[in-house]
Write an enzyme that holds these catalytic residues in place. Structure first.
Site, PDB file in Angstrom:
ATOM      1  N   GLU A   1      -5.183  -8.605   0.782  1.00 26.99           N
ATOM      2  CA  GLU A   1      -5.801  -8.296   2.080  1.00 26.99           C
ATOM      3  C   GLU A   1      -7.287  -8.085   1.882  1.00 26.99           C
ATOM      4  O   GLU A   1      -7.712  -7.430   0.923  1.00 26.99           O
ATOM      5  CB  GLU A   1      -5.257  -6.997   2.704  1.00 26.99           C
TER       6      GLU A   1
ATOM      7  N   GLU B   1       0.787  -1.232   0.000  1.00 23.65           N
ATOM      8  CA  GLU B   1       0.000   0.000   0.000  1.00 23.65           C
ATOM      9  C   GLU B   1       0.825   1.292   0.000  1.00 23.65           C
ATOM     10  O   GLU B   1       0.745   2.074   0.947  1.00 23.65           O
ATOM     11  CB  GLU B   1      -0.954   0.023   1.205  1.00 23.65           C
TER      12      GLU B   1
HETATM   13  C1  FCB Z   1      -4.261  -2.057   5.608  1.00 27.57           C
HETATM   14  C2  FCB Z   1      -2.843  -2.334   6.058  1.00 27.57           C
HETATM   15  C3  FCB Z   1      -2.744  -3.388   7.115  1.00 27.57           C
HETATM   16  C4  FCB Z   1      -3.857  -3.283   8.147  1.00 27.57           C
HETATM   17  C5  FCB Z   1      -5.196  -3.190   7.460  1.00 27.57           C
HETATM   18  C6  FCB Z   1      -6.364  -3.121   8.427  1.00 27.57           C
HETATM   19  O1  FCB Z   1      -4.340  -0.771   5.092  1.00 27.57           O
HETATM   20  O2  FCB Z   1      -2.068  -2.755   4.961  1.00 27.57           O
HETATM   21  O3  FCB Z   1      -1.476  -3.294   7.708  1.00 27.57           O
HETATM   22  O4  FCB Z   1      -3.613  -2.223   8.980  1.00 27.57           O
HETATM   23  O5  FCB Z   1      -5.226  -2.082   6.618  1.00 27.57           O
END
Ligand code: FCB
Length: 431
Positions: free
Chosen positions: A346, A153
């Site tokens: 994620e 990110e």
């Molecule tokens: C994302 C991050 C991760 C975690 C999630 C909830 O933005 O990559 O580290 O904090 O959110």
């Protein structure tokens, strides 16, 4: 609903990151996050990640939890400040061996925001330092690790860390933060070259994306939403996928941007997407806005609005599974053949409690939405839940619980939640 089946070779995993779970700070160099959390008022509950989930000492138990869950992959991050310390790579060396012995494929991320405190992404040189560090890691782990992620990110790290200052390193540069984005992207490209030079052949990135929904069809709202989409989605996807910045952005970046874009645009083997929710965006309202734990200053050329009529997580994030289908089909329409196979690196939610039916509903909805994207022809190869364990959620401290496994931070006891058993059953049934 019929139960969606996923391809037999689909990657099923969970994700974590070094700073959020490892602890053992004395055994590594300081990172920008250590410096940031030491400043009063930065982290909401005043906590630090000095111990976190004590994972460096409890990795055996955590690998057993992965094996019990039945995932075939585990996304973790390698801490650059730990690699810089004597013996730091030994930890990852052991972890990789344990994962392989448990039948779990290691998928390391090389940078998940914990920059060595002596470095700064506003400096171009950090990109070269990152590629050197990538070489050191691949030289040690590349005989066993076959799938790599460069950055996590860069959009959030730029926005929260350098533009708004709610994350480390706490800079509040607004649009002057753009060089931090360019240098991360350049670092990514140089690291891809370094990994490939060492024989790695399956390299991706984990970019956060989400659909941007305009607050209305009024021109001012459409314009603000398009700009937000450019900042969150296009600015980070297009240099990688098309070798070009969106219109008007390249001129704002430092250095020989045309030459850099050749490096940044090296074709990827796969593209990682972190998806949490869409964002509803309208014209600026001239006031500061508090949203999902972030304070956005009034001078931004857009304002984030509430998405009405949908559930929200305990973090206040809207729950919109169909946004995942929309995001992936939009990317396929926009980028066509330039979009390599996609992995969801994620997806998850923060809820309290061990009987976390709301998390089960969230994951169930998102897996169905992901399956609809597959049916629509998007080449999706894997899905990773954020996260295995409750952990240090950045500026929120320990107040947000994203884990499939509950962690009692006083005793370090791990207790699988209802969602852990649910996901294990889904994986056993392949759908
Ligand atoms: C994302 C991050 C991760 C975690 C999630 C909830 O933005 O990559 O580290 O904090 O959110």
């Amino acid at each position: 609903h019929p139960i969606p089946r996923f391809p037999a070779d689909f990657l099923w995993g969970v994700s974590t990151s070094a700073h959020q779970i490892e602890g053992a700070v004395a055994e590594r160099e300081p990172s920008v996050w250590d410096v940031f959390t030491a400043e009063p008022g930065r982290v909401k509950d005043g906590s630090t990640a000095a111990v976190a989930c004590d994972h460096v000492r409890r990795h055996g138990e955590d690998v057993a939890l992965l094996a019990g869950l039945g995932v075939n992959a585990y996304r973790f991050s390698v801490s650059w400040p730990r690699v810089n310390a004597p013996g730091g790579l030994d930890f990852y060396d052991r972890l990789v061996d344990e994962l392989l012995a448990a039948g779990v494929r290691p998928v390391p991320t090389l940078f998940h925001w914990d920059l060595p405190a002596t470095l700064d992404w506003m400096e171009r040189d950090t990109a070269s330092r990152f590629a050197e560090y990538a070489s050191v890691v691949v030289d040690r782990l590349g005989d066993r690790v076959t799938k790599w992620i460069t950055l996590n990110e860069p959009a959030e790290h730029t926005l929260l860390g350098h533009a708004l200052g709610t994350h480390a390193p706490g800079k509040q540069l607004l649009f002057d933060a753009l060089p931090a984005a360019h240098h991360q992207l350049l670092g990514h490209g140089l690291a891809v070259q370094a990994l490939r030079a060492a024989g790695a052949a399956d390299i991706g990135i984990a970019n956060s994306h989400g659909p941007t929904w305009p607050a209305s069809q009024e021109p001012a709202d459409l314009e603000a939403a398009a700009f937000y989409d450019l900042l969150l989605n296009r600015l980070f996807a297009e240099p990688l996928l098309l070798g070009a910045y969106p219109e008007g952005i390249g001129e704002l970046m430092p250095g020989d941007v045309a030459a850099d874009l050749k490096i940044i645009g090296e074709p990827l083997d796969w593209y990682g997407v972190n998806y949490y929710a869409p964002t509803r965006v309208g014209a600026p309202q001239g006031t500061e806005i508090e949203f999902g734990g972030i304070t956005m200053p009034a001078e931004l050329p857009f304002s984030v609005r509430e998405i009405e009529g949908v559930p929200v997580t305990d973090f206040g994030w809207p729950v919109v599974p169909e946004g995942l289908t929309e995001l992936l089909t939009t990317f396929k329409d926009r980028y066509g053949d330039r979009l390599p196979p996609v992995v969801i690196t994620e997806n998850g939610c923060s809820y309290e409690g061990l009987d976390d039916q709301a998390r089960i509903a969230y994951l169930d909805g998102h897996l169905r939405a992901l399956h609809r994207a597959l049916e629509a022809g998007v080449d999706v190869r894997g899905y990773f839940v954020w996260s295995l364990l409750d952990n240090f959620e950045w500026a929120e401290g320990y107040a947000r619980r994203f884990g499939l496994v509950h962690v009692d931070f006083a005793t370090q006891a791990r207790t699988p939640k209802a969602s852990y058993a649910w996901l294990r059953d889904v994986l056993q049934a392949q759908g």
